[in-house]
Scaffold this motif. Structure first.
Motif, PDB file in Angstrom:
ATOM      1  N   THR A 145     -21.659  22.564  -6.818  1.00 37.96           N
ATOM      2  CA  THR A 145     -20.589  23.314  -6.148  1.00 37.96           C
ATOM      3  C   THR A 145     -20.141  22.706  -4.822  1.00 37.96           C
ATOM      4  N   ASP A 146     -21.079  22.342  -3.956  1.00 37.56           N
ATOM      5  CA  ASP A 146     -20.721  21.832  -2.634  1.00 37.56           C
ATOM      6  C   ASP A 146     -20.624  20.310  -2.559  1.00 37.56           C
ATOM      7  N   ALA A 147     -20.671  19.642  -3.715  1.00 37.94           N
ATOM      8  CA  ALA A 147     -20.605  18.166  -3.721  1.00 37.94           C
ATOM      9  C   ALA A 147     -19.146  17.723  -3.628  1.00 37.94           C
ATOM     10  N   LYS A 148     -18.642  17.621  -2.393  1.00 31.29           N
ATOM     11  CA  LYS A 148     -17.227  17.309  -2.184  1.00 31.29           C
ATOM     12  C   LYS A 148     -16.936  15.818  -2.129  1.00 31.29           C
ATOM     13  N   ASN A 149     -17.987  15.008  -1.918  1.00 33.47           N
ATOM     14  CA  ASN A 149     -17.819  13.554  -1.863  1.00 33.47           C
ATOM     15  C   ASN A 149     -19.021  12.869  -2.502  1.00 33.47           C
ATOM     16  N   ASP A 150     -18.832  11.643  -2.961  1.00 32.27           N
ATOM     17  CA  ASP A 150     -19.957  10.827  -3.413  1.00 32.27           C
ATOM     18  C   ASP A 150     -20.857  10.566  -2.202  1.00 32.27           C
ATOM     19  N   THR A 151     -22.160  10.740  -2.378  1.00 29.64           N
ATOM     20  CA  THR A 151     -23.086  10.606  -1.253  1.00 29.64           C
ATOM     21  C   THR A 151     -24.318   9.825  -1.665  1.00 29.64           C
ATOM     22  N   ILE A 152     -24.697   8.843  -0.840  1.00 23.76           N
ATOM     23  CA  ILE A 152     -25.891   8.062  -1.142  1.00 23.76           C
ATOM     24  C   ILE A 152     -27.135   8.864  -0.793  1.00 23.76           C
ATOM     25  N   GLY A 153     -28.239   8.597  -1.501  1.00 19.49           N
ATOM     26  CA  GLY A 153     -29.504   9.247  -1.217  1.00 19.49           C
ATOM     27  C   GLY A 153     -30.381   8.374  -0.330  1.00 19.49           C
ATOM     28  N   ARG A 154     -31.580   8.859  -0.047  1.00 26.89           N
ATOM     29  CA  ARG A 154     -32.478   8.146   0.854  1.00 26.89           C
ATOM     30  C   ARG A 154     -32.902   6.795   0.283  1.00 26.89           C
ATOM     31  N   PHE A 155     -33.072   6.721  -1.053  1.00 28.47           N
ATOM     32  CA  PHE A 155     -33.485   5.445  -1.639  1.00 28.47           C
ATOM     33  C   PHE A 155     -32.417   4.370  -1.444  1.00 28.47           C
TER      34      PHE A 155
END
Length: 449
Positions: free
Chosen positions: A222-232
């Motif tokens: 629901t709140d994923a408004k942009n592509d986002t990288i993770g910690r890895f």
């Protein structure tokens, strides 16, 4: 026109921005550095003394949430707290820039910028940086590793491990120095010039584990408004430290196992894996072998993360480190708060050496920080440390003088090494000459006990 003596670092992934800003600023400032890849930031700070950073908040097409900028803002503040940072952003992302101000940036600039305003902002930032250097002592950055035999043995093994990419599992109670050990392994490795990412799995909401570690695509939830990288992905080419690995849910344990085996991650909401090159260090204060027997931790993952295991002892098992640790934190916090280094007498140090320290190094850190701030007449007292009139000691523990303790230690190690002076001196970490002087001081001979 005389140039301002300062080094300015410009970080942006758009070549035209780097060229235009450098052409403008090199007329005003002595040294202009440019960087298109933020992962090179740690190395640049090793190679150069940088005064001001002008930094974009987004580095890849399609990633406009400014999270990368916030991440690197924090990293720069950690690497060199005195540097002044100005953020660059577009009109539609001012909120993220404001968040950056709260985290320590001195100002932000909207693209496209006004040349005169940009120069004025940087000149003002240079003045602030110089003023802060004149009025504030820089904090000591060296890690406290320890002088005790137990800890030195661990760091001797760690030095060998650091030169490889082997996965490492660090065991030990909370506050024993697991994070410091992980950082030391990273700093002695071939990845030392790349990033060290610390992930505290114990503080993450279980619903956020997957998105935090592996990232997500726009619309994945629901709140994923942009592509986002993770910690890895953010740790690519560097080291990721997964603290409190025992808290990782079972379904993500399987995913972590795949990451280790295949050297690739898959973002939440995506099917295509992405290759990564990351060194993995984990830590826990729980008994993973027992968790494996109970079915709470995967056996195959346990053996994957446990190529080498290191067990950090409690502070009570490394008493030789207590007094050096106290002095270390006194220096740290005196510098941090720009205070004179307070005095602490031998009698109080003796009591502190025999205190139980159930909270380990973290308790020492907290009590000393409090004491440095509250010390009156430039002297640390029991009250400053948060104790009553008497420090609670271990059961059956008696207070001895520091000289008594040192003499007993020397006699003990001499007996252990059958009075071999060279081996005893090496064991104690002192020279043969120093050992002979101490034996004379304490009248220790082959007939002494």
């Amino acid at each position: 026109m005389k140039k301002t003596q300062a080094t300015i670092l410009i970080i942006d992934d758009q070549e035209e921005i780097l060229i235009a800003s450098k052409l403008l600023l090199k007329k005003q400032f002595e040294t202009i550095l440019t960087c298109s890849d933020p992962k090179k930031i740690p190395q640049l700070f090793i190679e150069q003394e940088i005064n001001v950073v002008l930094m974009d908040m987004n580095y890849r097409t399609g990633y406009e949430d400014g999270k990368e900028g916030i991440f690197w803002l924090k990293e720069i503040n950690r690497i060199q707290p005195s540097v002044k940072i100005i953020l660059m952003t577009s009109f539609g992302h001012v909120e993220t820039a404001v968040e950056g101000l709260k985290l320590g940036a001195v100002d932000y600039l909207l693209k496209p910028w006004n040349n005169e305003k940009l120069v004025d902002l940087i000149k003002d930032a240079v003045k602030q940086e110089r003023k802060s250097k004149q009025t504030t002592k820089q904090p000591k950055k060296d890690l406290f590793l320890g002088e005790s035999i137990a800890v030195q043995k661990i760091y001797k093994i760690a030095n060998k491990i650091a030169l490889t990419d082997a996965t490492v599992l660090i065991l030990g109670e909370n506050g024993t120095g697991k994070t410091v050990l992980a950082k030391d392994i990273h700093l002695k490795s071939k990845r030392k010039d790349d990033i060290f990412v610390h992930v505290d799995l114990g503080s993450l909401n279980e619903n956020l584990f997957e998105s935090e570690l592996f990232g997500y695509t726009k619309g994945a939830f629901t709140d994923a408004k942009n592509d986002t990288i993770g910690r890895f992905e953010s740790a690519n080419n560097g080291t990721i430290f997964l603290d409190e690995i025992g808290n990782l849910p079972l379904h993500l344990q399987a995913k972590l196992l795949q990451v280790i085996q295949n050297k690739e991650i898959t973002r939440l909401g995506e099917s295509k894996p992405r290759k990564i090159d990351v060194r993995i260090i984990t830590a826990t204060n729980s008994n993973l072998e027992e968790d494996v027997k109970k079915g709470a931790f995967r056996e195959d993952l346990f053996y994957r993360i446990n190529t080498i295991s290191l067990n950090m002892p409690n502070l009570s098992a490394r008493k030789e480190d207590i007094i050096p640790l106290i002095h270390y934190f006194i220096d740290i916090f005196s510098n941090k708060y720009d205070l004179d280094i307070p005095y602490i007498d031998d009698e109080l140090l003796n009591q502190l050496e025999h205190y139980e320290w159930n909270g380990n190094i973290r308790e020492v850190q907290n009590r000393i920080e409090r004491a440095v701030i509250l010390a009156e007449n430039n002297q640390i007292t029991l009250d400053n440390l948060g104790f009553d009139t008497l420090i609670p000691l271990k059961k059956e523990e008696t207070i001895r003088t520091l000289s008594d303790i040192e003499k007993q230690k020397i006699v003990e190690r001499l007996h252990f090494h059958q009075w071999n002076i060279s081996k005893t001196a090496e064991d104690l970490g002192i020279s043969r000459a120093a050992l002979y002087r101490k034996m004379e001081k304490y009248t220790i001979s082959n007939t002494a006990s």
